[in-house]
Each structure stands twice: as C-alpha cells, then as structure tokens.
Design a protein around this motif. Structure first.
Motif, PDB file in Angstrom:
ATOM      1  N   VAL A  75      37.029   3.671  51.453  1.00 23.89           N
ATOM      2  CA  VAL A  75      37.717   4.606  50.559  1.00 23.89           C
ATOM      3  C   VAL A  75      37.175   4.386  49.152  1.00 23.89           C
ATOM      4  CG1 VAL A  75      39.920   5.371  49.609  1.00 23.89           C
ATOM      5  CG2 VAL A  75      39.801   4.570  51.971  1.00 23.89           C
ATOM      6  N   LEU A  76      36.824   5.499  48.490  1.00 21.41           N
ATOM      7  CA  LEU A  76      36.298   5.427  47.136  1.00 21.41           C
ATOM      8  C   LEU A  76      36.960   6.496  46.277  1.00 21.41           C
ATOM      9  CD1 LEU A  76      32.437   5.038  47.793  1.00 21.41           C
ATOM     10  CD2 LEU A  76      34.005   3.266  47.000  1.00 21.41           C
ATOM     11  N   GLY A  77      37.260   6.133  45.043  1.00 16.35           N
ATOM     12  CA  GLY A  77      37.620   7.152  44.068  1.00 16.35           C
ATOM     13  C   GLY A  77      36.362   7.860  43.600  1.00 16.35           C
ATOM     14  N   PHE A  78      36.431   9.177  43.458  1.00 19.15           N
ATOM     15  CA  PHE A  78      35.222   9.951  43.167  1.00 19.15           C
ATOM     16  C   PHE A  78      35.509  10.932  42.036  1.00 19.15           C
ATOM     17  CE2 PHE A  78      32.168  13.386  43.651  1.00 19.15           C
ATOM     18  CZ  PHE A  78      31.000  12.726  43.994  1.00 19.15           C
ATOM     19  N   ASP A  79      34.524  11.075  41.148  1.00 19.09           N
ATOM     20  CA  ASP A  79      34.643  12.057  40.062  1.00 19.09           C
ATOM     21  C   ASP A  79      33.247  12.363  39.549  1.00 19.09           C
ATOM     22  OD1 ASP A  79      35.965  13.799  38.407  1.00 19.09           O
ATOM     23  OD2 ASP A  79      36.379  12.325  36.849  1.00 19.09           O
ATOM     24  N   MET A  80      33.136  13.458  38.818  1.00 16.82           N
ATOM     25  CA  MET A  80      31.864  13.870  38.224  1.00 16.82           C
ATOM     26  C   MET A  80      32.114  14.459  36.853  1.00 16.82           C
ATOM     27  SD  MET A  80      29.661  15.516  41.428  1.00 16.82           S
ATOM     28  CE  MET A  80      29.693  17.036  40.552  1.00 16.82           C
ATOM     29  N   GLU A  81      31.114  14.394  36.009  1.00 11.32           N
ATOM     30  CA  GLU A  81      31.147  15.013  34.689  1.00 11.32           C
ATOM     31  C   GLU A  81      29.854  15.776  34.492  1.00 11.32           C
ATOM     32  OE1 GLU A  81      33.913  14.773  33.119  1.00 11.32           O
ATOM     33  OE2 GLU A  81      34.793  13.030  34.110  1.00 11.32           O
ATOM     34  N   TRP A  82      29.938  16.855  33.717  1.00  9.43           N
ATOM     35  CA  TRP A  82      28.746  17.632  33.392  1.00  9.43           C
ATOM     36  C   TRP A  82      28.911  18.270  32.015  1.00  9.43           C
ATOM     37  CZ3 TRP A  82      31.803  18.692  37.695  1.00  9.43           C
ATOM     38  CH2 TRP A  82      32.661  19.774  37.572  1.00  9.43           C
ATOM     39  N   TYR A  83      27.799  18.740  31.485  1.00 14.07           N
ATOM     40  CA  TYR A  83      27.795  19.365  30.157  1.00 14.07           C
ATOM     41  C   TYR A  83      28.613  20.645  30.220  1.00 14.07           C
ATOM     42  CZ  TYR A  83      25.957  21.256  25.762  1.00 14.07           C
ATOM     43  OH  TYR A  83      25.837  21.764  24.491  1.00 14.07           O
ATOM     44  N   TRP A  84      29.591  20.772  29.343  1.00 14.10           N
ATOM     45  CA  TRP A  84      30.557  21.863  29.464  1.00 14.10           C
ATOM     46  C   TRP A  84      29.959  23.226  29.154  1.00 14.10           C
ATOM     47  CZ3 TRP A  84      32.088  24.810  25.164  1.00 14.10           C
ATOM     48  CH2 TRP A  84      31.666  24.327  23.921  1.00 14.10           C
ATOM     49  N   LEU A  85      28.792  23.277  28.506  1.00 12.51           N
ATOM     50  CA  LEU A  85      28.130  24.552  28.232  1.00 12.51           C
ATOM     51  C   LEU A  85      27.046  24.877  29.259  1.00 12.51           C
ATOM     52  CD1 LEU A  85      27.748  24.627  24.340  1.00 12.51           C
ATOM     53  CD2 LEU A  85      29.244  26.018  25.769  1.00 12.51           C
ATOM     54  N   ALA A  86      26.977  24.108  30.338  1.00 12.40           N
ATOM     55  CA  ALA A  86      25.942  24.349  31.344  1.00 12.40           C
ATOM     56  C   ALA A  86      26.200  25.668  32.057  1.00 12.40           C
ATOM     57  CB  ALA A  86      25.913  23.205  32.352  1.00 12.40           C
ATOM     58  N   VAL A 207      37.103  13.949  24.443  1.00 13.93           N
ATOM     59  CA  VAL A 207      35.976  13.286  25.094  1.00 13.93           C
ATOM     60  C   VAL A 207      35.597  13.981  26.392  1.00 13.93           C
ATOM     61  CG1 VAL A 207      37.482  11.679  26.331  1.00 13.93           C
ATOM     62  CG2 VAL A 207      35.120  11.024  25.853  1.00 13.93           C
ATOM     63  N   ARG A 208      36.529  14.651  27.025  1.00 13.32           N
ATOM     64  CA  ARG A 208      36.204  15.290  28.306  1.00 13.32           C
ATOM     65  C   ARG A 208      35.247  16.460  28.133  1.00 13.32           C
ATOM     66  NH1 ARG A 208      41.655  18.719  29.978  1.00 13.32           N
ATOM     67  NH2 ARG A 208      41.957  19.769  27.983  1.00 13.32           N
ATOM     68  N   THR A 209      35.189  17.044  26.947  1.00 15.92           N
ATOM     69  CA  THR A 209      34.270  18.153  26.691  1.00 15.92           C
ATOM     70  C   THR A 209      33.084  17.716  25.849  1.00 15.92           C
ATOM     71  OG1 THR A 209      35.598  18.800  24.775  1.00 15.92           O
ATOM     72  CG2 THR A 209      36.091  19.886  26.874  1.00 15.92           C
ATOM     73  N   SER A 210      32.816  16.434  25.813  1.00 17.42           N
ATOM     74  CA  SER A 210      31.680  15.938  25.039  1.00 17.42           C
ATOM     75  C   SER A 210      30.384  16.175  25.812  1.00 17.42           C
ATOM     76  CB  SER A 210      31.867  14.456  24.737  1.00 17.42           C
ATOM     77  OG  SER A 210      32.042  13.725  25.945  1.00 17.42           O
ATOM     78  N   ASN A 211      29.276  15.834  25.218  1.00 15.50           N
ATOM     79  CA  ASN A 211      27.964  16.042  25.825  1.00 15.50           C
ATOM     80  C   ASN A 211      27.664  14.890  26.781  1.00 15.50           C
ATOM     81  OD1 ASN A 211      25.394  16.761  26.508  1.00 15.50           O
ATOM     82  ND2 ASN A 211      24.529  16.558  24.456  1.00 15.50           N
ATOM     83  N   ILE A 747      34.593  29.452  24.546  1.00 15.12           N
ATOM     84  CA  ILE A 747      33.567  29.222  25.573  1.00 15.12           C
ATOM     85  C   ILE A 747      33.885  27.963  26.360  1.00 15.12           C
ATOM     86  CG2 ILE A 747      31.129  28.716  25.940  1.00 15.12           C
ATOM     87  CD1 ILE A 747      30.472  30.451  23.551  1.00 15.12           C
ATOM     88  N   GLN A 748      34.333  26.939  25.655  1.00 15.63           N
ATOM     89  CA  GLN A 748      34.692  25.680  26.332  1.00 15.63           C
ATOM     90  C   GLN A 748      35.856  25.892  27.295  1.00 15.63           C
ATOM     91  OE1 GLN A 748      35.708  22.562  23.596  1.00 15.63           O
ATOM     92  NE2 GLN A 748      36.917  21.467  25.097  1.00 15.63           N
ATOM     93  N   ALA A 749      36.850  26.634  26.889  1.00 18.47           N
ATOM     94  CA  ALA A 749      37.988  26.914  27.768  1.00 18.47           C
ATOM     95  C   ALA A 749      37.555  27.711  28.989  1.00 18.47           C
ATOM     96  CB  ALA A 749      39.076  27.661  27.004  1.00 18.47           C
ATOM     97  N   CYS A 750      36.655  28.667  28.803  1.00 19.81           N
ATOM     98  CA  CYS A 750      36.154  29.458  29.938  1.00 19.81           C
ATOM     99  C   CYS A 750      35.395  28.577  30.924  1.00 19.81           C
ATOM    100  CB  CYS A 750      35.265  30.598  29.448  1.00 19.81           C
ATOM    101  SG  CYS A 750      36.151  31.872  28.514  1.00 19.81           S
TER     102      CYS A 750
END
Length: 777
Positions: A75-86, A207-211, A747-750
C-alpha cells in the motif's frame, strides 16, 4: 517480484481484513506553546523517535534507486503535481512535474520535470513504472483516477493499475450504515478527510499553484510529501473504522476496475469488492441484503423459540429474498446485483453513465418480475425495442439462471397478471408504438398508429431512435387536437417551426386522409377556439386556457389586450419577449430574473435567429399567444390594482362574426397622449448585443468553474472589471488573453477545475462573429 503474467507483485502482503491502527509511526503530542493549525508528516515519529524520511530525486538514476525501495510495499500513498498553466502544447515536464509515493516510514519525491529527455521512457524510471502499472500495489489518493492516473495514461502512455480512491472509502464509512444511497463516487476533498479522521486540516495555500517544473524549495517539498503521506495514513485509519462497523462491508473496488479514466459522473454508486461468489455489489445493495438477512434471522428465531427439544439445523437456509408463496413478488437482491454488474460493465465499455444503459428502477423491475421471454421483457416500463436489441439477450440469460434456482410462483395473482399493470406508461393491449397513457379506443388509436409508423420510417432513414423525431407525448397531442393547417400545428404544445417544416406536410396529409376515409370534418380549431365538430369527447380533450383568479377577473378586459400577441421565446435558461408591431414603440419594459429587456430592443427583431426552437430541445422552445386584437395603451401597474370605475372605457375588441361572443363589447377608451421615453446616453464604451451575450456567458462560465472546484475558493476567482475587459478588448490569442489585467487568477482556477478558458472563449467569440476565424491563434 514479477509473476508469470509480467505484473509486479510485492513480497510483503497486506491483509485487508486486519486492523492496522495505530501504526508504529504515530503523531507526537503538540508542544503547549506551539499550537498546530495544519496536519503535516513532520509530526509523526516511529520507533526510537525516528522521523519520516523524505527522499528527493532530480535525475532518473536517483529515481530508480529510490523507487526500488517502494517495490515491496503493498500500500502506498500516491499524488502528483504539475505546472498549473500546462496545456496540450506544453512539454511532458510540465504536464507531470512531480510524482510522490509514501509508505509508513518514508516518502519519495520523483521530480521528473528535471530529468533529461523528452519521452516517457526518458522521464519515468523502470521501477517507478512497475509500481504505477501494478494492480497488486494499492496507490491511494483523492481524485487519483480522474486526474493523476488519467494524465499518466494520456500523456505518458502508461497503463496505471491499482488506483484506490479514498473518497469511496470515506463515503462508505461515513454514510454507509445510515444512508447507503450517498455512498457514491462523488469526490471529497483530501483536506476534509484528513480533518475528519486525522484531526487537523491540510494546508492548501499558494504553494499548490506554484511552478512545479522548476527546482523545488522547502515549502514545496513539505507540501508534496504531506499530501502523499496523508493518503497512506488515511487509508489505514479509515480501513480500521470499516472493520469496526457492526456490519462489515467489503472494501470499495479499485477505481479503474469499473470506472473509465477521466470519469466525472458523481451520482454513480460505489461498487464493493466481490464476495465469495464472485459477484460485486454496491454499498446500498450490501446493506439492504444485510438487513434482509438480519430480518430473516429474527423471524427464524421467533419461529423456533417455542419448540421444545428441537435440535439446531446444521444445513443453513438460503437467505435469498425471492417471491414468497403467500406474498406479492419481491425484489431478488442477488439477481438485482447481477443485473447491476452487467449494467456497469456495458456502461464502462460504452463510456457512458450507467443510467444510459438502464435505470435503477428498470433493473429493480427486472429483478422483481423476472421476465422469461421477449414479450414479458418488453412489458417492463423503460424497456423498448432498442434496449432489447442491445441488452435483452443478456438480461434474459441472467434471469433464466435465477429462475432455475428460484422458479417463478405463477400461482400468485400478481404474477399471473400482465406486467403492464405494474408499469404506468404501458397499457394492456398496446404495442410499443402506443401512447404512454391510454387513449380512447377506436379512431384516436388508429390515427396514432399511422403517425407512429410515419415516425418510425423517418427515424429509420436517419438511423435515429424514434423519440428523436417526435416524442409520444407530442404525437398524442397531435392526435387529440387534429390540426388542419400549419398554423394550428404550431399551436400544439411541443411543435416548433423546424418540426413543422420537416414533418408538418406529412402529418397534415395523414390527418386529412384519415378524416376523409371516415367522413370526418375538422375538429376543434385552436386558433379560433370554436368547434365545428359535435363530438364532445374530442372537444373535451382540447386544452383550454385556465381562468384567471377571481380577484383579477374584473380587470382582465384591461390586461388581456396588453398580453395578446406577445411571443415568449426560451433561449437557454433565459426568456426573450417578441412584441407585436403595435407595442414595439410604447416604451414598455419587462424584467425576468434580474435581466431587463426593453420593448424597443426586443431580441425578436435581431436577424439570424434560428427557427429551430422547439419544445423537444430543453434549451430552445417557443410559446405563442394569440395575435393582437387591437392597439393598446400603456397603463401603469397600480391602475390594475384599483377596481374599474363606472366611467372607465376600453377600446372595442375585434370579434369574429362567426363566433357568438357571450361577453358584450365594452365602450371604447379615449387614447392617451403618447408616452415620453427618456433617451439613453450612448457612449463609446457601450457594449453591443453580441458582447452583452458574451458577458452573460462569462458570468455563467465563472459559476461553472467555481462549482467544479474542490474545495471551493474562499475568494472571488475573477473580478467584474476583468470580465468587462475581456468583452471589450476581445483577445485574439492566448498571449493576449494572459495580458489582460487580473486574468491569471481566473486561468489558475480554470486549470484547477480542469477547464480550458482560452478554448471556450475563442469558440464563443468565433461563433458570435466577434472575431474572424483567421485572426484567432
């Protein structure tokens, strides 16, 4: 280790039926002078006060070494982050920038945005790929299938497996025993789950919407590690709560096993892991079955409590609640679950919501009456020929297996009676083409049959279902009213100009032929309100206008002339008033839902309006009133509240000489002086009609973005001045859009709501002719 099928299986095993809480790594007490506001992985300590280790990699070789340390974790906790303007044109480094894995004592941060290369093989380490594609390793998270795994599948061509949605388990333990209908696939924010079951909310700041494609700072690393670790801890905490429930349900199934990637429908019920018989069921069905078993056990104990010297039976009695000899037919839970599984399988294969295949009520009727052949199956309300052609053979096969185990009790009167009696929209003696409610026998039924055959032929030409041509309800209205010309046909509720243009001639020909064959004259005319036919039954079915309230009846002679001739056009969710020529210069204005429409600017005067506004389309319809009878004056609203004086006069209405009028014509009213209309100042910044429409669309788009965001924003995502600037400047490229003041937050909210602002905005401006196609880039 890798099995014979090529799927990686961890050496360590996980017993889903073993409570593992508290874990060796537990949260430490907070210091008195430092209160804790948010949950964080740094609060946890293991044996010998060891902290949770955070391993960070910025190159593929280091990522491979770190990933190998997670291969044997079940069992693993899983998450991902990406550039919010991608967007679609962005590189892979921006589409997925960071992948996080977490077990009890360590957290891995794989910063693939800093890996060398431009392909999936260059960026994803082999061991990390094995973890993602192994169904034997549970990856727990929130929105893991719709957002994380879907992105890996779409952009990196991976085959993710083992996605466990924490929202499904949260809904199961929170609502399951009390309200199992709420155990749906609807998502619940990770912060809310952590606050509910781990004591503190997560920190969700800027920080969640940072680069995330650039090198990470300490705040970004802490944020990313905390999210993944929360997924791991939440799973074990909520699984322990599940195992302590009075009636222990199975775990929810892996998300990808019955939901397609990118699934966004929220009302679908969560499916649980299959029981020993291999049949999966929903939480609602599980708790209903448990209730039936408990009820059966109580009845059995009450029936045997008074028997003396009775030995306990060693052979268990079947718990399946099927039709009882002494009771009406009952729902077979086991059969219902098999039908639900079949329905979900078809829905996943066709990538549609489950109710597109069959509604819950249809499945319940099938499991209750258990039709044994095609005729009985078509008698179930909601099952037509098209559904029978697609799913009928499988349904009959599933029901046949159940009938072998539990034969149908045909001696019961409810089972001998045709199933149409249980379905309000089917009547005995009617075929599939019959109207939903029973018409008078004889002529009406024959005319309906002819119109229905015409509908079926036109649908076959286009390859459509019959209801797409015209619904049963509209056909029934045509039969009841028998229009003799296109004007009367337009007055049938649900018939618009497009349908009259395409099918009107055929319908009128069928009606005329039908009447001439039986020497019938025209029936009641909707235009004149008089009947040239002496048949009371036909006249009784003609809809008439409801009489006004008693306190307004003395004033209707003043009110009626004002409203006659007004056309109300529904466009989307708004209403437009099209005024007759006699009222278009009176200066009257009407307000609907805080939107004011002046008579002088009636939308009906615009060019290019489509005629395809019909009742069949829920977003476009027309309703017409009678044509104007005489020019009217503009009277104040408060004058209608006072009773008319004896000296009051009204203009004489136009009376049809062929129709006797029971109400004497009132005396004429002298015409008042023309009203004074204030001229509006027209400045250079005034918006055109198309720009006003675009502005309304943007307001609705903002509301849809806020609705799709989870959690909901605490501050406005865009200001009114920014929307006004969008409408007036009309950006013609993405770069110009990003230069609009205050647009970045929007744009970030979208992006957070998985919406493409530029694609939507450019489509609207192009469709309304505000910007030519050649200028959009």
């Amino acid at each position: 280790m890798s099995g014979g099928d090529g799927v990686w299986r961890p050496i360590a095993s996980f017993d889903k039926n073993e409570a593992r809480w508290p874990l060796p790594y537990s949260i430490t007490p907070a210091e008195a002078h430092i209160p804790r506001k948010h949950w964080c992985h740094t609060y946890y300590r293991g044996p010998e006060n060891r902290p949770v280790q955070v391993l960070y990699s910025s190159d593929k070789a280091r990522s491979e070494v770190i990933a190998q340390g997670f291969l044997n974790q079940p069992v693993l906790g899983f998450d991902m982050e990406w550039y919010w303007l991608a967007n679609e044109s962005s590189s892979l480094h921006q589409k997925v920038s960071l992948i996080q894995l977490a077990c009890e004592h360590k957290i891995g941060l794989f910063h693939i945005a800093l890996h060398d290369g431009h392909t999936s093989e260059d960026l994803i380490a082999p061991s990390l790929r094995r973890i993602i594609e192994s169904a034997q390793i549970l990856k727990t998270g929130v929105n893991i299938l719709q957002a994380d795994m879907s992105r890996l599948q779409k952009h990196f061509q991976l085959q993710p497996r083992g996605a466990f949605e924490l929202s499904h388990l949260y809904n199961l333990i929170t609502y399951g025993p009390l309200n199992p209908k709420r155990v749906t696939v609807r998502l619940c924010a990770l912060s809310k789950q952590v606050e509910t079951y781990l004591g503190l909310p997560l920190f969700k700041g800027d920080v969640r919407t940072s680069n995330w494609s650039a090198p990470l700072d300490d705040d970004q690393k802490r944020y990313a590690a905390t999210d993944a670790y929360a997924g791991y801890m939440l799973f074990h905490r909520m699984n322990t709560i599940r195992l302590n429930m009075d009636v222990i349900p199975p775990l929810p199934r892996l998300a990808e096993s019955y939901l397609p990637f990118g699934w966004a429908e929220r009302t679908k019920l969560v499916e649980l892991e299959p029981a020993t018989d291999g049949v999966s069921m929903t939480a609602m069905a599980f708790f209903a079955l448990s209730e039936k078993k408990a009820e059966y056990g109580n009845k059995k104990m009450m029936g045997t409590s008074n028997l003396d010297n009775q030995t306990e039976e060693k052979t268990p009695v079947a718990m399946e609640p099927v039709a009882n000899v002494s009771s009406a037919p009952q729902l077979s839970i086991k059969l219902y679950e098999r039908l639900v599984s079949n329905c979900n399988r078809h829905a996943a294969a066709e990538d549609v919501p489950h109710y597109f295949v069959a509604s819950n009520q249809v499945l319940k009727d099938l499991a209750t009456y258990r039709p044994a052949n095609k005729d009985e199956l078509l008698d179930i309300h909601g099952v037509g020929q098209s559904k029978y052609d697609k799913y009928g053979s499988e349904w009959l096969e599933i029901i046949a297996l159940d009938l072998l185990e539990h034969p149908k009790n045909t001696s019961h009167p409810e089972m001998r009676r045709p199933l149409q009696s249980k379905s309000p929209n089917k009547s005995a003696g009617y075929s599939e083409n019959s109207p939903k409610k029973q018409l008078e026998p004889g002529l009406s039924r024959e005319l309906y049959r002819r119109l229905s055959e015409h509908r079926k032929a036109r649908a076959a030409v286009h390859g459509w279902p019959a209801f797409r041509v015209v619904s049963n309800k509209i056909l029934e209205a045509i039969v009841n009213q028998c229009p003799s010309n296109k004007h009367e046909l337009l007055l049938v509720f649900g018939v618009g100009k497009a349908k009259v243009a395409e099918y009107g001639d055929d319908w009128l020909r069928i009606i005329k032929t039908f009447q001439s064959e039986r020497n019938l004259g025209p029936t009641r005319s909707l235009a004149s309100g008089a009947s040239t036919n002496s048949r009371p039954a036909e006249s009784a079915r003609t809809p008439t206008s409801p009489s006004p309230p008693r306190h307004l009846q003395p004033h209707m002679q003043l009110i009626n002339p004002l409203i006659n001739g007004i056309t109300i056009k529904n466009v989307g969710r708004s209403k437009e008033l099209i005024m007759p020529q006699s009222l278009q210069t009176t200066g009257l204005s009407f307000t609907f839902a805080e939107t004011q429409l002046d008579v002088d600017e009636a939308p009906g005067t615009r060019t290019g309006d489509s005629d395809n506004h019909e009742f069949d389309d829920p977003y476009a319809s027309e309703m017409h009133t009678n044509p104007p009878k005489s020019p009217q004056t503009n009277r104040r609203h408060d004058e209608f509240l006072e009773p008319p004086s004896e000296n009051a006069h009204t203009s004489p209405p136009i009376v049809n000489s062929d129709i006797p009028s029971p109400i004497p014509a009132p005396e004429p009213l002298p015409a008042p002086p023309p009203p004074v209309v204030a001229e509006e100042a027209v400045g250079p910044s005034q918006l055109s009609l198309q720009q006003k429409i675009l502005r309304k669309k943007l307001d609705a788009y903002v509301r849809s973005v806020i609705w799709a965001m989870n959690p909901k924003p605490e501050e406005p995502i865009v200001s009114a001045s920014t929307l006004d600037c969008l409408v007036t400047t009309l950006p013609q490229s993405l770069d110009q859009l990003q230069q609009v003041a205050g647009i970045q937050c929007f744009i970030q909210a979208c992006e957070t709501a998985k919406k493409d602002l530029w694609k939507t905005f450019s489509t609207w401006t192009r469709a309304q002719g505000l910007v030519p196609d050649s200028q959009l880039t």
